[in-house]
Design a protein around this motif. Structure first.
Motif, PDB file in Angstrom:
ATOM      1  N   VAL A  76       0.958  -1.148   0.013  1.00 28.61           N
ATOM      2  CA  VAL A  76       0.035   0.063  -0.043  1.00 28.61           C
ATOM      3  C   VAL A  76       0.946   1.215  -0.037  1.00 28.61           C
ATOM      4  CG1 VAL A  76      -1.754   1.458   1.235  1.00 28.61           C
ATOM      5  CG2 VAL A  76      -1.905  -1.117   1.009  1.00 28.61           C
ATOM      6  N   HIS A  77       1.869   1.217   0.688  1.00 35.63           N
ATOM      7  CA  HIS A  77       2.910   2.336   0.844  1.00 35.63           C
ATOM      8  C   HIS A  77       4.136   2.496  -0.290  1.00 35.63           C
ATOM      9  CE1 HIS A  77      -0.082   3.236   3.747  1.00 35.63           C
ATOM     10  NE2 HIS A  77       0.569   2.349   4.756  1.00 35.63           N
ATOM     11  N   GLY A  78       4.646   1.220   0.214  1.00 36.64           N
ATOM     12  CA  GLY A  78       6.185   0.960  -0.644  1.00 36.64           C
ATOM     13  C   GLY A  78       5.823   1.105  -2.213  1.00 36.64           C
ATOM     14  N   CYS A  79       5.080   0.043  -2.778  1.00 34.57           N
ATOM     15  CA  CYS A  79       4.758  -0.015  -4.040  1.00 34.57           C
ATOM     16  C   CYS A  79       4.028   1.184  -4.505  1.00 34.57           C
ATOM     17  CB  CYS A  79       4.169  -1.425  -4.373  1.00 34.57           C
ATOM     18  SG  CYS A  79       5.278  -2.964  -4.264  1.00 34.57           S
ATOM     19  N   TYR A  80       2.995   1.595  -3.954  1.00 33.86           N
ATOM     20  CA  TYR A  80       2.140   2.381  -4.413  1.00 33.86           C
ATOM     21  C   TYR A  80       2.720   3.878  -4.324  1.00 33.86           C
ATOM     22  CZ  TYR A  80      -1.686   6.237  -4.940  1.00 33.86           C
ATOM     23  OH  TYR A  80      -2.498   7.386  -5.077  1.00 33.86           O
ATOM     24  N   LEU A  81       3.338   4.537  -3.389  1.00 31.28           N
ATOM     25  CA  LEU A  81       3.934   5.555  -3.299  1.00 31.28           C
ATOM     26  C   LEU A  81       5.201   5.773  -4.109  1.00 31.28           C
ATOM     27  CD1 LEU A  81       3.327   6.844   0.571  1.00 31.28           C
ATOM     28  CD2 LEU A  81       2.072   7.511  -1.502  1.00 31.28           C
ATOM     29  N   GLY A  82       5.945   4.537  -4.184  1.00 33.42           N
ATOM     30  CA  GLY A  82       7.403   4.679  -4.875  1.00 33.42           C
ATOM     31  C   GLY A  82       6.941   4.672  -6.226  1.00 33.42           C
ATOM     32  N   GLY A  83       6.055   4.013  -6.981  1.00 30.39           N
ATOM     33  CA  GLY A  83       5.731   4.192  -7.976  1.00 30.39           C
ATOM     34  C   GLY A  83       5.051   5.470  -8.534  1.00 30.39           C
ATOM     35  N   VAL A  84       4.299   5.848  -7.968  1.00 30.69           N
ATOM     36  CA  VAL A  84       3.680   7.209  -8.261  1.00 30.69           C
ATOM     37  C   VAL A  84       4.830   8.407  -8.432  1.00 30.69           C
ATOM     38  CG1 VAL A  84       2.176   9.056  -7.310  1.00 30.69           C
ATOM     39  CG2 VAL A  84       1.441   6.626  -7.460  1.00 30.69           C
ATOM     40  N   PHE A  85       5.588   8.589  -7.078  1.00 29.97           N
ATOM     41  CA  PHE A  85       6.414   9.525  -7.040  1.00 29.97           C
ATOM     42  C   PHE A  85       7.725   9.253  -8.149  1.00 29.97           C
ATOM     43  CE2 PHE A  85       6.459  11.998  -3.230  1.00 29.97           C
ATOM     44  CZ  PHE A  85       5.069  11.684  -2.680  1.00 29.97           C
ATOM     45  N   TYR A  86       8.043   7.967  -8.504  1.00 32.59           N
ATOM     46  CA  TYR A  86       9.007   7.926  -9.595  1.00 32.59           C
ATOM     47  C   TYR A  86       8.453   8.192 -11.151  1.00 32.59           C
ATOM     48  CZ  TYR A  86      13.744   6.739  -8.053  1.00 32.59           C
ATOM     49  OH  TYR A  86      14.792   6.929  -7.713  1.00 32.59           O
ATOM     50  N   ALA A  87       7.144   7.731 -11.264  1.00 28.86           N
ATOM     51  CA  ALA A  87       6.573   8.091 -12.415  1.00 28.86           C
ATOM     52  C   ALA A  87       6.452   9.551 -12.610  1.00 28.86           C
ATOM     53  CB  ALA A  87       5.257   7.353 -12.714  1.00 28.86           C
ATOM     54  N   THR A 192       7.051   1.430   8.921  1.00 35.66           N
ATOM     55  CA  THR A 192       8.369   0.650   9.128  1.00 35.66           C
ATOM     56  C   THR A 192       8.808   0.036   8.146  1.00 35.66           C
ATOM     57  OG1 THR A 192       7.880   0.860  11.588  1.00 35.66           O
ATOM     58  CG2 THR A 192       9.729  -0.458  10.771  1.00 35.66           C
ATOM     59  N   ALA A 193       7.927  -0.799   7.704  1.00 38.52           N
ATOM     60  CA  ALA A 193       8.401  -1.650   6.385  1.00 38.52           C
ATOM     61  C   ALA A 193       8.657  -0.768   5.329  1.00 38.52           C
ATOM     62  CB  ALA A 193       7.107  -2.819   6.198  1.00 38.52           C
ATOM     63  N   ALA A 194       7.499   0.158   4.912  1.00 39.21           N
ATOM     64  CA  ALA A 194       7.893   1.065   3.636  1.00 39.21           C
ATOM     65  C   ALA A 194       9.162   1.757   3.795  1.00 39.21           C
ATOM     66  CB  ALA A 194       6.623   1.914   3.411  1.00 39.21           C
ATOM     67  N   SER A 195       9.521   2.419   4.971  1.00 39.36           N
ATOM     68  CA  SER A 195      10.893   2.965   5.241  1.00 39.36           C
ATOM     69  C   SER A 195      12.005   2.238   4.882  1.00 39.36           C
ATOM     70  CB  SER A 195      10.839   3.516   6.606  1.00 39.36           C
ATOM     71  OG  SER A 195       9.659   4.473   6.948  1.00 39.36           O
ATOM     72  N   ALA A 196      11.951   1.058   5.153  1.00 39.16           N
ATOM     73  CA  ALA A 196      12.929   0.224   4.960  1.00 39.16           C
ATOM     74  C   ALA A 196      13.277  -0.001   3.258  1.00 39.16           C
ATOM     75  CB  ALA A 196      12.854  -1.223   5.684  1.00 39.16           C
ATOM     76  N   LEU A 197      12.241   0.028   2.638  1.00 39.96           N
ATOM     77  CA  LEU A 197      11.865  -0.110   1.103  1.00 39.96           C
ATOM     78  C   LEU A 197      12.546   1.132   0.518  1.00 39.96           C
ATOM     79  CD1 LEU A 197      11.361  -1.629  -1.410  1.00 39.96           C
ATOM     80  CD2 LEU A 197       9.250  -0.618  -1.353  1.00 39.96           C
ATOM     81  N   PHE A 198      12.078   2.273   1.085  1.00 45.21           N
ATOM     82  CA  PHE A 198      12.509   3.601   0.564  1.00 45.21           C
ATOM     83  C   PHE A 198      14.064   3.920   0.851  1.00 45.21           C
ATOM     84  CE2 PHE A 198       7.885   5.072   1.201  1.00 45.21           C
ATOM     85  CZ  PHE A 198       7.704   4.437  -0.010  1.00 45.21           C
ATOM     86  N   ALA A 199      14.529   3.257   2.115  1.00 46.70           N
ATOM     87  CA  ALA A 199      15.987   3.521   2.396  1.00 46.70           C
ATOM     88  C   ALA A 199      17.006   3.068   1.502  1.00 46.70           C
ATOM     89  CB  ALA A 199      16.081   3.203   3.966  1.00 46.70           C
ATOM     90  N   LEU A 200      16.313   1.602   1.292  1.00 45.34           N
ATOM     91  CA  LEU A 200      17.366   0.593   0.259  1.00 45.34           C
ATOM     92  C   LEU A 200      17.333   1.540  -1.095  1.00 45.34           C
ATOM     93  CD1 LEU A 200      18.771  -2.004  -0.483  1.00 45.34           C
ATOM     94  CD2 LEU A 200      16.162  -2.710  -0.981  1.00 45.34           C
ATOM     95  N   GLY A 201      15.993   1.896  -1.496  1.00 42.12           N
ATOM     96  CA  GLY A 201      16.145   2.588  -2.846  1.00 42.12           C
ATOM     97  C   GLY A 201      16.904   4.239  -2.750  1.00 42.12           C
ATOM     98  N   ALA A 202      16.707   4.885  -1.642  1.00 44.23           N
ATOM     99  CA  ALA A 202      17.565   6.161  -1.630  1.00 44.23           C
ATOM    100  C   ALA A 202      18.943   5.900  -1.749  1.00 44.23           C
ATOM    101  CB  ALA A 202      17.033   6.755  -0.276  1.00 44.23           C
ATOM    102  N   PHE A 203      19.482   4.587  -0.708  1.00 45.44           N
ATOM    103  CA  PHE A 203      20.904   4.570  -0.312  1.00 45.44           C
ATOM    104  C   PHE A 203      21.455   3.792  -1.632  1.00 45.44           C
ATOM    105  CE2 PHE A 203      19.686   6.087   3.493  1.00 45.44           C
ATOM    106  CZ  PHE A 203      20.954   6.828   4.017  1.00 45.44           C
ATOM    107  N   THR A 204      20.728   3.234  -2.510  1.00 44.24           N
ATOM    108  CA  THR A 204      21.511   2.544  -3.880  1.00 44.24           C
ATOM    109  C   THR A 204      21.158   3.219  -5.049  1.00 44.24           C
ATOM    110  OG1 THR A 204      19.201   1.207  -4.028  1.00 44.24           O
ATOM    111  CG2 THR A 204      21.049   0.257  -2.587  1.00 44.24           C
ATOM    112  N   LEU A 205      20.148   4.095  -4.895  1.00 45.66           N
ATOM    113  CA  LEU A 205      19.831   4.538  -6.443  1.00 45.66           C
ATOM    114  C   LEU A 205      19.755   6.108  -6.495  1.00 45.66           C
ATOM    115  CD1 LEU A 205      16.522   2.432  -7.323  1.00 45.66           C
ATOM    116  CD2 LEU A 205      18.822   2.126  -8.108  1.00 45.66           C
ATOM    117  N   GLU A 206      19.798   6.959  -5.379  1.00 42.58           N
ATOM    118  CA  GLU A 206      19.946   8.128  -5.356  1.00 42.58           C
ATOM    119  C   GLU A 206      21.151   8.618  -4.653  1.00 42.58           C
ATOM    120  OE1 GLU A 206      15.061   8.312  -5.324  1.00 42.58           O
ATOM    121  OE2 GLU A 206      16.299   8.866  -3.445  1.00 42.58           O
TER     122      GLU A 206
END
Length: 296
Positions: A76-87, A192-206
């Motif tokens: 609900v948060h990781g995939c949805y928000l990450g997809g919307v913001f990146y698009a 908390t779960a979504a934050s872990a996903l976003f942290a992984l993306g921020a520190f590996t892709l940005e």
């Protein structure tokens, strides 16, 4: 409070709050990369929610409940928000992103039938299809421009579809596995779960560079207080009280409401097709969420 308040006022408040997410993203993304912005948003929200959990002495679920809730959070948060913001950050017009994720009620209704065994009446299917037609009309002017359709890379379409899949499957998963979990602690675990996903993306892709301009600060304040706390708690509450397909139909109202906000804030004009689409969306939602007289 009267039952009519819960039946109409709460869903209306949710739709309005949810619609402002696209506006907040548009204001904030010029000053921070998507995963970085979302990570800051999630961590700020966790501080607030942690205080609420402590003050309310909310009950924590067992380890199985934690696992189910974390999966909901990733969807609900990781995939949805990450997809919307990146698009949006990748160049896809926010109106097209809104249209794609606006297909969520149909996807959720199909998933609810397959996973939950929910019965969807003919009038509800009619409402879902009518709502889809309404959303399409709201954004027909943007979709009708060949130059605009060709102005964004293919990968943005893929991440927008990922966002659609995440919010649809997450809604059904929450309905099936999260009904007995406290709203506050459940939302805390999801973030908390979504934050872990976003942290992984921020520190590996940005690069994680942030320009702390006033628009970013105001955008974050709105996204944290009114979206990540207010709207999400309302969404979890609505999912718990209603059928997944009925709750999902509320998302059909988001693109028309967002269009009105964009007109007011950015002077984006509404044509007659957009206004007609808004009316069709409202009728479609009414067909899905209301029961015929005599049925309970």
């Amino acid at each position: 409070m009267p039952a009519v308040f819960y039946a109409y006022a709460v869903p209306a408040l949710f739709v309005w709050l949810w619609s402002t997410g696209f506006i907040g993203a548009k204001y904030g993304l010029p000053y921070a990369e998507p995963f970085t912005l979302l990570l800051i948003r999630m961590l700020s929200t966790l501080v607030l929610l942690g205080g609420l959990v402590w003050l309310m002495k909310a009950r924590w679920p067992g380890w199985r409940g934690v696992g189910h809730t974390a999966i909901t959070g990733l969807l609900v948060h990781g995939c949805y928000l990450g997809g919307v913001f990146y698009a949006i950050d990748g160049g896809m017009p926010s109106g097209i992103v809104s249209l794609i994720v606006g297909l969520q009620p149909l996807v959720t209704a199909l998933a609810a039938v397959l996973v939950l065994g929910e019965a969807v009446a003919v009038r509800q299917w009619t409402g879902l299809i009518l709502g889809l037609c309404g959303v399409s009309l709201v954004l027909a002017e943007k979709l009708g421009s060949p130059g605009e359709l060709g102005g964004f890379p293919l990968w943005t379409l893929m991440v927008a579809l990922l966002a659609l899949a995440g919010i649809s499957l997450g809604t059904v998963y929450q309905k099936k596995h999260g009904g007995q979990i406290d709203l506050l602690t459940g939302t805390f675990i999801q973030y908390t779960a979504a934050s872990a996903l976003f942290a992984l993306g921020a520190f590996t892709l940005e690069t994680r560079e942030v320009v702390w301009a006033l628009p970013l600060q105001l955008s974050l304040a709105w996204l944290v207080l009114f979206l990540s706390v207010g709207a999400i708690l309302l969404l979890m509450w609505l999912i718990r009280r209603g059928a997944a397909s009925q709750v999902a139909s509320l998302f059909y109202l988001v693109p028309p409401v967002t269009a009105v906000e964009a007109f007011w804030l950015f002077d984006e004009r509404l044509g007659w097709l957009a206004m007609l689409g808004g009316v069709l969306s409202i009728i479609g939602v009414a067909l899905v969420v209301t029961r015929p007289a005599g049925r309970h």
